[in-house]
Design a protein around this motif. Structure first.
Motif, PDB file in Angstrom:
ATOM      1  N   UNK A 261       0.802  -1.217   0.000  1.00 13.67           N
ATOM      2  CA  UNK A 261       0.000   0.000   0.000  1.00 13.67           C
ATOM      3  C   UNK A 261       0.829   1.259   0.000  1.00 13.67           C
ATOM      4  N   UNK A 262       2.058   1.171   0.523  1.00 14.77           N
ATOM      5  CA  UNK A 262       2.897   2.357   0.588  1.00 14.77           C
ATOM      6  C   UNK A 262       3.408   2.797  -0.785  1.00 14.77           C
ATOM      7  N   UNK A 263       3.239   1.964  -1.804  1.00 14.79           N
ATOM      8  CA  UNK A 263       3.631   2.386  -3.152  1.00 14.79           C
ATOM      9  C   UNK A 263       2.742   3.532  -3.613  1.00 14.79           C
ATOM     10  N   UNK A 264       1.431   3.265  -3.745  1.00 18.12           N
ATOM     11  CA  UNK A 264       0.517   4.293  -4.251  1.00 18.12           C
ATOM     12  C   UNK A 264       0.426   5.479  -3.299  1.00 18.12           C
ATOM     13  N   UNK A 265       0.343   5.201  -1.999  1.00 15.19           N
ATOM     14  CA  UNK A 265       0.223   6.287  -1.038  1.00 15.19           C
ATOM     15  C   UNK A 265       1.490   7.148  -1.016  1.00 15.19           C
ATOM     16  N   UNK A 266       2.659   6.488  -1.053  1.00 22.47           N
ATOM     17  CA  UNK A 266       3.904   7.244  -1.028  1.00 22.47           C
ATOM     18  C   UNK A 266       4.059   8.157  -2.222  1.00 22.47           C
ATOM     19  N   UNK A 267       3.753   7.635  -3.399  1.00 20.30           N
ATOM     20  CA  UNK A 267       3.851   8.457  -4.613  1.00 20.30           C
ATOM     21  C   UNK A 267       2.874   9.622  -4.563  1.00 20.30           C
ATOM     22  N   UNK A 268       1.654   9.366  -4.090  1.00 18.55           N
ATOM     23  CA  UNK A 268       0.642  10.426  -4.026  1.00 18.55           C
ATOM     24  C   UNK A 268       1.019  11.503  -3.017  1.00 18.55           C
ATOM     25  N   UNK A 269       1.535  11.095  -1.856  1.00 10.25           N
ATOM     26  CA  UNK A 269       1.914  12.071  -0.834  1.00 10.25           C
ATOM     27  C   UNK A 269       3.090  12.913  -1.306  1.00 10.25           C
ATOM     28  N   UNK A 284      -4.743  11.884   4.951  1.00 16.73           N
ATOM     29  CA  UNK A 284      -5.240  10.780   5.765  1.00 16.73           C
ATOM     30  C   UNK A 284      -4.177   9.688   5.778  1.00 16.73           C
ATOM     31  N   UNK A 285      -3.632   9.407   6.948  1.00 16.12           N
ATOM     32  CA  UNK A 285      -2.512   8.493   7.055  1.00 16.12           C
ATOM     33  C   UNK A 285      -2.939   7.112   7.550  1.00 16.12           C
ATOM     34  N   UNK A 286      -4.261   6.865   7.657  1.00 14.93           N
ATOM     35  CA  UNK A 286      -4.761   5.645   8.296  1.00 14.93           C
ATOM     36  C   UNK A 286      -4.322   4.371   7.589  1.00 14.93           C
ATOM     37  N   UNK A 287      -4.187   4.386   6.270  1.00 16.42           N
ATOM     38  CA  UNK A 287      -3.788   3.190   5.530  1.00 16.42           C
ATOM     39  C   UNK A 287      -2.293   3.105   5.274  1.00 16.42           C
ATOM     40  N   UNK A 288      -1.549   4.124   5.698  1.00 16.46           N
ATOM     41  CA  UNK A 288      -0.106   4.124   5.438  1.00 16.46           C
ATOM     42  C   UNK A 288       0.643   4.790   6.592  1.00 16.46           C
ATOM     43  N   UNK A 289       0.482   4.300   7.822  1.00 17.73           N
ATOM     44  CA  UNK A 289       1.066   4.969   8.982  1.00 17.73           C
ATOM     45  C   UNK A 289       2.588   5.081   8.944  1.00 17.73           C
ATOM     46  N   UNK A 290       3.268   4.125   8.292  1.00 21.17           N
ATOM     47  CA  UNK A 290       4.728   4.184   8.241  1.00 21.17           C
ATOM     48  C   UNK A 290       5.248   5.375   7.444  1.00 21.17           C
ATOM     49  N   UNK A 291       4.378   5.986   6.637  1.00 19.33           N
ATOM     50  CA  UNK A 291       4.812   7.109   5.810  1.00 19.33           C
ATOM     51  C   UNK A 291       4.809   8.443   6.541  1.00 19.33           C
ATOM     52  N   UNK A 292       4.240   8.486   7.737  1.00 24.22           N
ATOM     53  CA  UNK A 292       4.189   9.772   8.431  1.00 24.22           C
ATOM     54  C   UNK A 292       5.571  10.363   8.702  1.00 24.22           C
TER      55      UNK A 292
END
Length: 414
Positions: A261-269, A284-292
């Motif tokens: 999940x951190x692929x799509x979320x990381x690129x978007x953030x 919204x960091x609920x689905x990717x908490x490690x990216x905070x």
């Protein structure tokens, strides 16, 4: 280990380490199989070592073929009786995955850990297992569970950690009858559960359903397989956010079709934080908490007057550190402007950070790497105390940081 970092931009190519999240899952499936599996591109971080040690507690063994390839010989749970102590280090995944596995195979298990691990919440298991007649007991730094896991319906909160769902998904197919597993709240970090199911499919185990509601056929067997552990998008995020801050890092070896999940979320953030037209951003960091942590470093130096709010992040209080508190304190210590909230952080961006301070990494690998990214935009050098904690997930991080042009000097302890 105390290190001094001088502010410098980073340039060059880097390949992030293999995903420890995928490594845990792949190794467990191999250990539950009856026969030998070959796992390649394995990185021996501290968390992965904890899972490798725990494989022996369920009768499996492993040997190195070369520096990044191992052969795991599983016995489908034979060769062990559940009396061995699962030494989980600081790995929440290891602990939460093996608890239901031990109950399914042996009806009991003993677990221990280091750092904050044994203080991290097990509430979803406690509540669920109490209904099933399974006992939990704590003695000093040891958790003991007893009671046979049985087929049936399992309803569990989904807003604490998806690791509880993955643990049950590993174990329930081993039972004689069918089971159902459902989330009583929104299942956060859903992509991690999908990663679990993907690893199980390679071993011939099928889980039906999705989005927090699963049907598990009993009587299934894990089969031997061969797999390569893909690179970690959550670690790649530190380099992505460094690029938001003006570095020029080419990130190699990533799977663009990854289930992480951190692929799509990381690129978007990263794209959002790099957009200078967006003055006020809510993430919204609920689905990717490690990216905070990496995203917070980028948000701190987005530019004067640019505000970033991270929401639905309360679960980060239960990590290796209370990350809402430690992220806030580190950003502020560096000269940034961060405000800790009940379930998130709001950061007011600046053009640069002052630096010139010594910071504790609080025993948290992602806090150490966040500080290193932020250091690229500090005006003065910084010192990090406890920088060795990156070994938990990214043992070569400081080597890569220096190779990309960063200045890192190890200091003698005072």
């Amino acid at each position: 280990m105390r290190i001094l970092i001088k502010p410098r931009p980073l340039f060059g190519s880097v390949t992030p380490p293999p995903s420890k999240s995928m490594a845990h899952r792949t190794l467990i499936c191999a250990a539950l199989a009856d026969g030998s599996s070959v796992i390649s591109n394995l990185h021996f971080s501290d968390d992965v070592k904890a899972t490798l040690k725990s494989l022996k507690c369920i009768g499996a063994s492993w040997r190195r073929i070369d520096s990044k390839i191992i052969e795991v010989t599983g016995t489908a749970g034979r060769g062990a009786d559940g009396t061995q102590l699962f030494e989980c280090g600081e790995s929440g995944s290891t602990l939460r995955f093996f608890i239901p596995i031990a109950l399914a195979l042996y009806g009991h298990g003993r677990f221990t850990g280091m750092g904050r691990l044994m203080k991290r919440p097990q509430g979803p298991y406690l509540d669920l297992f109490m209904e099933k007649g399974i006992n939990f007991s704590y003695a000093k730094e040891t958790l003991e569970v007893s009671g046979k896991l049985t087929p049936g319906e399992y309803l569990m909160r989904g807003d604490v950690s998806s690791q509880f769902f993955s643990g049950l998904l590993f174990a329930l197919p081993l039972l004689s009858g069918d089971s159902a597993l459902a989330a009583s709240t929104r299942l956060e970090s859903l992509p991690y559960v999908d990663m679990t199911r993907g690893a199980q499919m390679k071993a011939g185990v099928e889980i039906e359903g999705g989005n927090g509601s699963y049907a598990i056929r009993g009587g299934q067997s894990y089969a031997p397989f061969s797999a390569s552990v893909e690179a970690d998008w959550s670690q790649a995020a530190f380099w992505m956010m460094a690029n938001v801050l003006g570095c020029g890092i080419r990130i190699r070896g990533m799977d663009d079709a990854s289930m992480q999940g951190d692929r799509a979320h990381g690129l978007a953030i990263a794209e959002t934080l790099a957009d200078k037209e967006l003055k006020n951003v809510e993430i919204d960091i609920s689905d990717c908490p490690d990216l905070l942590p990496p995203a917070a470093a980028a948000a701190a130096v987005r530019g004067e007057g640019m505000v970033t709010s991270f929401r639905n992040a309360a679960r980060l209080r239960m990590k290796e550190s209370d990350r809402l508190s430690t992220v806030t304190s580190v950003i502020n210590a560096l000269g940034g402007c961060a405000v800790e909230e009940r379930d998130g952080i709001t950061i007011c961006g600046l053009d640069s950070l002052n630096g010139g301070v010594e910071i504790s990494c609080c025993g948290d690998h992602r806090i150490a790497m966040m500080a290193a990214v932020a250091a690229t935009r500090c005006n003065k050098r910084i010192v990090l105390d406890g920088a060795e904690c990156v070994k938990k997930s990214y043992p070569s991080f400081w080597t890569e940081y220096k190779r990309l042009g960063g200045y890192v000097e190890e200091l003698e302890d005072e």
